[in-house]
Design an enzyme around this catalytic site. Structure first.
Site, short mmCIF file in Angstrom:
data_model
loop_
_atom_site.label_atom_id
_atom_site.label_comp_id
_atom_site.label_asym_id
_atom_site.label_seq_id
_atom_site.Cartn_x
_atom_site.Cartn_y
_atom_site.Cartn_z
NE ARG A 15 -1.35 -1.56 3.96
CZ ARG A 15 -2.19 -2.42 4.65
NH1 ARG A 15 -3.59 -1.81 5.27
NH2 ARG A 15 -1.43 -2.57 5.55
CE LYS A 75 1.16 -1.97 8.49
NZ LYS A 75 -0.11 -3.10 9.22
CE1 TYR A 94 -4.49 1.49 10.48
CE2 TYR A 94 -3.86 1.74 8.90
CZ TYR A 94 -5.08 1.75 8.79
OH TYR A 94 -6.19 2.10 8.46
CG HIS A 96 -1.04 -0.87 15.50
ND1 HIS A 96 -2.81 -0.58 15.40
CD2 HIS A 96 -0.90 -0.54 13.80
CE1 HIS A 96 -3.15 -1.13 14.45
NE2 HIS A 96 -1.76 -0.60 13.68
CD GLU A 118 -2.60 2.84 15.45
OE1 GLU A 118 -2.25 3.54 14.68
OE2 GLU A 118 -1.82 3.04 16.95
CG ASP A 198 -21.75 -9.30 18.27
OD1 ASP A 198 -21.24 -8.81 16.54
OD2 ASP A 198 -21.89 -8.91 19.55
NE ARG A 203 -22.39 -4.68 13.88
CZ ARG A 203 -22.66 -3.65 13.40
NH1 ARG A 203 -22.22 -2.43 14.38
NH2 ARG A 203 -22.15 -3.81 12.13
CG LEU A 240 -11.74 -5.29 18.82
CD1 LEU A 240 -10.38 -5.86 18.30
CD2 LEU A 240 -11.91 -4.45 17.81
CB VAL A 267 -10.54 -12.22 10.71
CG1 VAL A 267 -10.03 -10.23 9.95
CG2 VAL A 267 -11.15 -12.54 9.27
CG ASP A 270 -5.51 -7.39 13.46
OD1 ASP A 270 -6.49 -8.80 14.49
OD2 ASP A 270 -5.80 -6.84 13.48
CG MET A 301 -6.61 -11.31 6.25
SD MET A 301 -8.30 -11.43 6.44
CE MET A 301 -8.88 -12.45 5.14
#
Ligand SMILES: NC(=O)c1ccc[n+]([C@@H]2O[C@H](COP(=O)([O-])OP(=O)(O)OC[C@H]3O[C@@H](n4cnc5c(N)ncnc54)[C@H](O)[C@@H]3O)[C@@H](O)[C@H]2O)c1
Length: 371
Positions: A15, A75, A94, A96, A118, A198, A203, A240, A267, A270, A301
């Site tokens: 990216r 990144k 980002y 992190h 983030e 969930d 939700r 999450l 997924v 991470d 991904m």
């Protein structure tokens, strides 16, 4: 402002932080843009595309870092990039930082001001600069899961939509947030029989209201979860708990209750993954087998569809980027508390509480950095 976009150097990162269209908008706002040569190549943008947008191409990352007032990336800066950051320079990417003390110390030492994608928020309490990547990963999950289910890849040999006379694959999505909703929509669109689990009733009500019969919903208690997982051809992990490691919802022992050759697409890898047997894989070698269950656990991904991801990320970052460039970061953050939430580092001080807590380091209130 002089906005600089270097080429990403983290392995397998295709990216780019600024699209030619974003550069064009920044230039229309009266700013100058410099881009490292070939920065957009992995996302299908040539140097000429940036030149046509009015940007200037620089031959080396060091030129971009030396000249730009604001560095825009994807990144977190790698060690060699961190050495090129300087006092007073603005970094928008980002980061992190919580699990990364080396990067945090380097950013503090550089004296730069760093705003992390983030942790920028929106008025609904969401994370607008993370959401596009969750949308991408969610839509990819059934696609890679369908490939994993193919016999030659170790899967059950089940076709997502079935054919006349043969039923569709059963897909269970654990977590009905951004990733889960996009995954469920695509899996249902492929003709699969989809259920979303969930723990948030609000939700589940939303999903039921909006998607009706497109897919089913179920409350994610342990009993419902294992019952549905044991009947599934594909399970997509999309939970999450903000700021925490993903909860382990399926143990290794429970894999024996699943159908042989079923596919797990975790997924949430991470954040550590929501299956006990999940471990991070790469696009080069994405799947592995545990007790006959095929696991796909690629942590980045969106990199598989770099062009879509770059454009989606750029759409989300552009309004913030323009605000930062037009007003300067102090005024932009003073005017927008959601952007101020993105401030992680300023002039040698940490300004994000959760990062300080995770690393045992002192933090100052972000509002103090504005003074
Ligand atoms: N692998 C990748 O490339 C990639 C890309 C993007 C996002 N992600 C990850 O995907 C995960 C999901 O992201 P998101 O944006 O959809 O988050 P989100 O906050 O939008 O959704 C998470 C959902 O999980 C639900 N949940 C929490 N605990 C649960 C439990 N025990 N059982 C069932 N549901 C539970 C929440 O109620 C929420 O609806 C995150 O870990 C994120 O980092 C990974």
């Amino acid at each position: 402002m002089l906005i600089g976009c270097p080429k990403e150097i983290k392995p397998q990162e295709f990216r780019v932080g600024l699209t030619p269209n974003a550069a064009r908008e920044a230039i229309a706002h009266g700013h100058n843009v410099i881009v490292e040569t070939n920065a957009g190549f992995g996302s299908g943008f040539s140097d000429q595309d940036y030149i046509d947008a009015g940007a200037k191409i620089e031959g080396a990352a060091s030129d971009v870092f030396a000249k730009a007032d604001m560095i825009v990336k994807v990144k977190e800066p790698q060690a060699v990039e961190r050495k090129m950051l300087r006092e007073g320079q603005l970094l928008f990417t980002y980061l992190h930082l919580a699990p990364d003390p080396d990067q945090t110390l380097d950013l503090l030492k550089s004296g730069c001001t760093a705003i992390a994608y983030e942790t920028v928020t929106d008025n609904a309490g969401g994370l607008p600069l993370l959401a596009p990547m969750s949308e991408v990963a969610g839509k990819l999950a059934p696609q890679v899961g369908a490939w994993t289910l193919q016999k030659a890849n170790g899967g059950r040999g089940v076709l997502m939509g079935g054919v006349p006379g043969v039923g569709p694959a059963r897909v269970v999505v654990i977590g009905g947030g951004v990733v889960g909703t996009h995954a469920a929509r695509v899996a249902a669109g492929m003709g699969a029989d989809v259920t979303v689990l969930d723990r948030s009733l609000a939700r589940l009500r939303y999903l039921d209201d909006v998607f009706g019969r497109t897919f089913k919903t179920s409350y994610a208690n342990a009993g419902n979860t294992i019952e549905l997982v044991s009947q599934a051809d594909m399970v997509i992990g999309a939970v999450l708990i903000p700021g925490a490691a993903a909860p382990k919802l399926i143990t290794k022992a429970q894999l024996s209750e699943m159908k042989p050759g079923a596919a797990i697409v975790d997924v949430a890898i991470d954040q550590g993954g929501c299956f006990e047997t999940s471990r991070t894989t790469t696009h080069q070698d994405p799947i592995y087998d545990v007790d006959g269950i095929m696991h796909y656990c690629v942590a980045n991904m969106p990199g598989a569809v770099a062009r879509t991801s770059t454009i989606a990320l750029g759409n989300a970052t552009l309004p913030f980027l323009l605000n930062l460039a037009d007003k300067g970061w102090k005024q932009a953050c003073a005017d927008d508390p959601n952007l101020l939430n993105g401030l992680n580092v300023h002039a040698g001080k940490l300004t994000y509480y959760a990062v300080g807590k995770a690393l045992g380091m002192d933090v100052i209130a972000p509002s103090l950095a504005l003074k």
